[in-house]
Scaffold this active site. Structure first.
Site, PDB file in Angstrom:
ATOM      1  N   ASP A  51       1.030  -1.045   0.227  1.00  0.00           N
ATOM      2  CA  ASP A  51       0.049   0.254  -0.174  1.00  0.00           C
ATOM      3  C   ASP A  51       0.668   0.986  -0.386  1.00  0.00           C
ATOM      4  OD1 ASP A  51      -2.105   1.216   0.261  1.00  0.00           O
ATOM      5  OD2 ASP A  51      -3.093   0.699   1.552  1.00  0.00           O
ATOM      6  N   GLU A  65       0.250   4.677   1.817  1.00  0.00           N
ATOM      7  CA  GLU A  65      -0.014   5.443   2.668  1.00  0.00           C
ATOM      8  C   GLU A  65       1.115   5.063   4.190  1.00  0.00           C
ATOM      9  OE1 GLU A  65      -2.503   4.162   1.998  1.00  0.00           O
ATOM     10  OE2 GLU A  65      -3.846   5.417   1.089  1.00  0.00           O
ATOM     11  N   HIS A  72      -2.253  -0.052  -3.506  1.00  0.00           N
ATOM     12  CA  HIS A  72      -3.493   1.438  -3.300  1.00  0.00           C
ATOM     13  C   HIS A  72      -3.945   1.927  -4.496  1.00  0.00           C
ATOM     14  CE1 HIS A  72      -3.285   5.096  -1.832  1.00  0.00           C
ATOM     15  NE2 HIS A  72      -2.710   5.393  -3.128  1.00  0.00           N
ATOM     16  N   HIS A 130      -1.468   0.943   6.602  1.00  0.00           N
ATOM     17  CA  HIS A 130      -1.784   2.548   7.419  1.00  0.00           C
ATOM     18  C   HIS A 130      -3.022   2.119   8.223  1.00  0.00           C
ATOM     19  CE1 HIS A 130      -5.463   2.437   4.692  1.00  0.00           C
ATOM     20  NE2 HIS A 130      -5.081   2.272   3.894  1.00  0.00           N
ATOM     21  N   HIS A 174      -7.888   5.252   6.627  1.00  0.00           N
ATOM     22  CA  HIS A 174      -9.296   4.734   6.315  1.00  0.00           C
ATOM     23  C   HIS A 174      -9.394   3.216   6.080  1.00  0.00           C
ATOM     24  CE1 HIS A 174      -6.566   5.316   3.214  1.00  0.00           C
ATOM     25  NE2 HIS A 174      -7.472   4.641   2.104  1.00  0.00           N
ATOM     26  N   GLU A 198      -7.969  -2.834   7.138  1.00  0.00           N
ATOM     27  CA  GLU A 198      -7.271  -3.448   5.548  1.00  0.00           C
ATOM     28  C   GLU A 198      -6.268  -4.288   6.146  1.00  0.00           C
ATOM     29  OE1 GLU A 198      -5.760  -0.155   2.772  1.00  0.00           O
ATOM     30  OE2 GLU A 198      -7.588   0.616   3.287  1.00  0.00           O
TER      31      GLU A 198
END
Ligand code: ZN
Length: 304
Positions: free
Chosen positions: A42, A44, A94, A138, A150, A168
């Protein structure tokens, strides 16, 4: 020739025994096994990524971020091979899922790129893999602290699987467990690493930055962070042990949304139950099935 008869079997027995001992004790035994490693990346939680540069809009900032993403991935890949991996697959996880440029990536790996993927951040994972690594993860939706916290597309307030609130990393860990592939390492900010331990208590973590709140961040020196990722990946792969698949009888998924329109639209599917104005729930008998439906519900309901 009775002496020969007794000596030969004795020698054979000794040879067999020493071979057995060597096989049991040799430190090379683990690394000589095929080790197929899956790396989901990902953005972030990548070292050096600190804000606007994580969106997929074209521009110099984004160009930097996708390079940084490849660098953390490469650190994990180097470590995985040093730890005994024989095959590594990287999944760009991502946004558009087409961030990592193949030419920036370690030439030994295969890259899964672009969406739509039914299994999103875990596309291509199956029970032939020996270990899973999360890079650049994240914090989940609703975390008071955590860089760009998020879950999924950002429309979720909270996601629960069988009553457990997950982000996630947690949702992906449920899927990995279905296939019996252990999640051995997570890298990201300090909140992401802590949250991962809720679903995978044994996971190793590399904190590449400290979240001050949901935006501000204290970044570690890039070289230090990448060295730690490499070292941790090496140690984690070298000691990874496959577990039997964990397949629960049912997966009940509760999704609390920011916008009540999404549950209202989703209720058109007979299996979606409305819990309250912003919360919906469904049950599936396999985690891959549940995973696919979660992705459809948070990605493809347009409420404009
Ligand atoms: Zn994400």
């Amino acid at each position: 020739m009775p002496t020969t008869f007794t000596l030969l079997p004795m020698r054979s027995l000794r040879l067999a025994l020493s071979a057995l001992v060597a096989l049991t004790l040799s430190p090379d035994t683990a690394s000589s096994q095929a080790r197929k490693v899956y790396i989901s990346v990902d953005m972030e939680g990548i070292s050096g990524v600190n804000g606007d540069n994580q969106t997929s809009a074209a521009g110099a900032e984004y160009g930097r971020a996708r390079k940084l993403m490849a660098e953390d991935a490469n650190a994990a890949i180097r470590g995985a091979f040093e730890g005994g991996a024989t095959e590594v697959v990287v999944n760009d996880s991502h946004g558009s899922q087409r961030n990592i440029l193949p030419e920036d990536l370690d030439p030994r790996v295969r890259l899964i790129s672009h969406s739509f993927k039914r299994h999103g951040m875990m596309e291509g994972l199956d029970s032939t893999f020996d270990a899973v690594i999360f890079v650049g993860y994240h914090a989940k939706a609703g975390s008071p602290r955590g860089v760009f916290a998020h879950t999924g597309s950002g429309v979720l307030r909270d996601l629960q699987i069988n009553g457990l609130s997950v982000g996630e990393g947690g949702m992906n860990a449920f899927l990995a467990r279905w296939y019996g592939v252990p999640v051995i390492l997570v890298t990201g900010d300090d909140v992401a690493v802590e949250e991962q331990k809720v679903t995978v208590p044994t996971v190793r973590g590399v904190v590449v930055k400290r979240a001050i709140n949901s935006r501000a961040v204290e970044l570690r020196p890039l070289a230090d962070a990448r060295r730690d990722i490499q070292d941790a990946a090496k140690a984690a792969v070298a000691t990874a042990r496959k577990a039997p698949p964990e397949r629960l009888a049912r997966y009940t998924v509760r999704m609390a949304m920011r916008d009540p329109t999404i549950p209202e639209v989703a209720a058109a599917f007979r299996e979606i139950r409305l819990v309250d104005a912003t919360t919906m729930e469904f049950t599936r008998e396999s985690m891959p099935d549940a995973y696919r439906l979660i992705r459809v519900l948070y990605r493809f309901i347009n409420t404009d």
